[in-house]
Design an enzyme around this catalytic site. Structure first.
Site, PDB file in Angstrom:
ATOM      1  CG  HIS A  13     -72.058 -45.109  18.685  1.00  0.00           C
ATOM      2  ND1 HIS A  13     -71.073 -44.211  19.039  1.00  0.00           N
ATOM      3  CD2 HIS A  13     -71.506 -45.894  17.737  1.00  0.00           C
ATOM      4  CE1 HIS A  13     -69.976 -44.431  18.333  1.00  0.00           C
ATOM      5  NE2 HIS A  13     -70.224 -45.475  17.532  1.00  0.00           N
ATOM      6  CG  HIS A  15     -71.208 -46.477  12.403  1.00  0.00           C
ATOM      7  ND1 HIS A  15     -70.518 -45.334  12.083  1.00  0.00           N
ATOM      8  CD2 HIS A  15     -70.813 -46.802  13.669  1.00  0.00           C
ATOM      9  CE1 HIS A  15     -69.732 -44.985  13.088  1.00  0.00           C
ATOM     10  NE2 HIS A  15     -69.891 -45.860  14.066  1.00  0.00           N
ATOM     11  CG  HIS A 192     -66.477 -42.663  16.617  1.00  0.00           C
ATOM     12  ND1 HIS A 192     -67.621 -42.093  16.138  1.00  0.00           N
ATOM     13  CD2 HIS A 192     -66.652 -44.016  16.497  1.00  0.00           C
ATOM     14  CE1 HIS A 192     -68.458 -43.050  15.740  1.00  0.00           C
ATOM     15  NE2 HIS A 192     -67.894 -44.232  15.945  1.00  0.00           N
ATOM     16  CD  GLU A 195     -63.756 -47.435  18.055  1.00  0.00           C
ATOM     17  OE1 GLU A 195     -63.689 -46.393  17.376  1.00  0.00           O
ATOM     18  OE2 GLU A 195     -64.336 -48.473  17.658  1.00  0.00           O
ATOM     19  CG  ASP A 273     -69.587 -49.132  16.863  1.00  0.00           C
ATOM     20  OD1 ASP A 273     -69.925 -48.146  16.190  1.00  0.00           O
ATOM     21  OD2 ASP A 273     -68.402 -49.342  17.199  1.00  0.00           O
ATOM     22  CG  ASP A 274     -70.069 -50.641  12.807  1.00  0.00           C
ATOM     23  OD1 ASP A 274     -70.522 -49.895  11.931  1.00  0.00           O
ATOM     24  OD2 ASP A 274     -69.173 -50.291  13.604  1.00  0.00           O
TER      25      ASP A 274
HETATM   26  N1  ADE Z   1     -67.147 -46.454  11.440  1.00  0.00           N
HETATM   27  C1  ADE Z   1     -67.896 -47.548  11.554  1.00  0.00           C
HETATM   28  N2  ADE Z   1     -67.665 -48.174  12.721  1.00  0.00           N
HETATM   29  C2  ADE Z   1     -66.717 -47.452  13.366  1.00  0.00           C
HETATM   30  C3  ADE Z   1     -66.062 -47.573  14.616  1.00  0.00           C
HETATM   31  N3  ADE Z   1     -66.301 -48.588  15.455  1.00  0.00           N
HETATM   32  N4  ADE Z   1     -65.152 -46.643  14.932  1.00  0.00           N
HETATM   33  C4  ADE Z   1     -64.902 -45.629  14.103  1.00  0.00           C
HETATM   34  N5  ADE Z   1     -65.487 -45.459  12.919  1.00  0.00           N
HETATM   35  C5  ADE Z   1     -66.402 -46.366  12.552  1.00  0.00           C
HETATM   36 ZN    ZN Z   2     -68.979 -46.077  15.974  1.00  0.00          ZN
END
Ligand code: ADE
Ligand code: ZN
Length: 336
Positions: A13, A15, A192, A195, A273-274
């Protein structure tokens, strides 16, 4: 050498646009004449204050990637960094809508990313796959367009379809058609949920999207019956603790439910994630969770095994990855 380095890792996971190092975003912004000063501070850090402004910062940072070569550089950079932390496998979420916003076709976007992944693999042996995502807050028609692009332009490294974006918008029922098309085309699917939404959001994703993997899913902890269901049905959670803390879902890692979910028998993977947006990396996720909850070398090996078993790759690749994982057992671990 610490356990964190020795444990082979796998990430399900991440992006890809959200994995762009600030230095790379700045460099490409200069090259293409794009002003990113509203989302990058003078110290090279992304600036945002909540989920809504994070999504806006993510959109602007994504807009500096304009050509297949830009995306190749992004993918190569990310996969090389991942391999340097001991990862043997990574799946990236790719967002055709973000590429299209800068005028790039789906095919050019994917070919650019694949080129970067192949270069990283040639240098480090890291294996990777792509999961094309639809953006929830762009609506059902946009999400269906993405799955049609994926099916109409098959690529051996695009093996999954997913749903990201703002979980507070829309209902999973809106996306059931897109997910049915993806499943019929033999794409792995993930969404997703759990969250920013609670247990009902997770239940709806399971019912309407028929996914066996969930992005986050951690707010299942608020409903004991749901936790039991996830464990019984062996649903795999793509848990991103650092992201949840950065975005204020939990205040401290010690209050994050990842350990309780694992103890309840839910299948757990760890993910970033990011990464630069949230000041994390996959290696940091493994290390901080292990330190906070006392997870041993074997516990961390199990996390990677869960990820490889749930990976959207062919069985021959999976088998090779499991052999690589098991070979790490030959290295004496300090912690167990
Ligand atoms: N797009 C990029 N990061 C995200 C996240 N944490 N939750 C949902 N969409 C995303
Ligand atoms: Zn995500």
């Amino acid at each position: 050498m610490s356990d964190a380095i020795q444990v082979p890792k796998a990430e399900l996971h991440c992006h890809i646009e959200g994995a762009a190092p600030p230095t790379l975003v700045n460099r490409l912004a200069d090259r293409h004449g794009i002003d990113v000063s509203s989302v990058l501070d003078g110290n090279g850090k992304f600036v945002w204050s909540d989920f809504t402004t994070f999504l806006k910062a993510y959109d602007l940072a994504s807009s500096v990637f304009r050509t297949p070569a830009d995306y190749a550089l992004l993918a190569e950079t990310y996969f090389r960094m991942l391999a340097a932390e001991g990862a043997i496998y990574g799946e990236i979420f790719i967002s055709p809508d973000h590429a299209q916003a800068t005028g790039l076709s789906y095919r050019s976007y994917v070919e650019g990313l694949a080129e970067g992944m192949e270069r990283a693999k040639a240098g480090t042996a890291i294996e990777g796959r792509m999961i094309a995502i639809g953006v929830r807050h762009f609506g059902a028609a946009a999400v269906e367009r993405v799955v049609k692009e994926v099916i109409g332009n098959p690529h051996p490294l695009v093996t999954g379809f997913g749903l990201a974006g703002d979980e507070r918008s829309g209902h999973p029922a809106n996306f059931s058609k897109a997910f049915r098309m993806a499943a019929e085309a033999d794409l792995g699917t993930t969404a997703h949920a759990g969250e920013f939404g609670g247990p009902d959001s997770i239940v709806a994703a399971l019912e309407f999207l028929r996914v066996r993997r969930l992005g986050h899913g951690v707010r299942a902890i608020e409903d004991k019956d749901l936790v039991r269901r996830l464990a019984d049905e062996q649903i795999v959670l793509e848990v991103c603790p650092g992201s949840n803390i950065a975005l204020g879902v939990y205040t401290h890692l010690r209050f994050h439910p990842v350990n309780m979910l694992r103890k309840a028998g839910v299948k757990i993977t760890l993910n970033a994630d990011d990464p630069p947006f949230f000041g994390t990396t996959l290696g940091k996720e493994y290390a901080s969770v292990a330190a906070t909850f006392g997870w041993t070398f074997d516990d961390q090996m199990e996390v990677t095994r869960t990820a490889i078993e749930a990976a959207f790759c062919d069985d021959a690749t999976r088998k090779r990855l499991l052999v690589r994982l098991d070979s790490a057992r030959q290295i004496p671990g300090e912690g167990g």
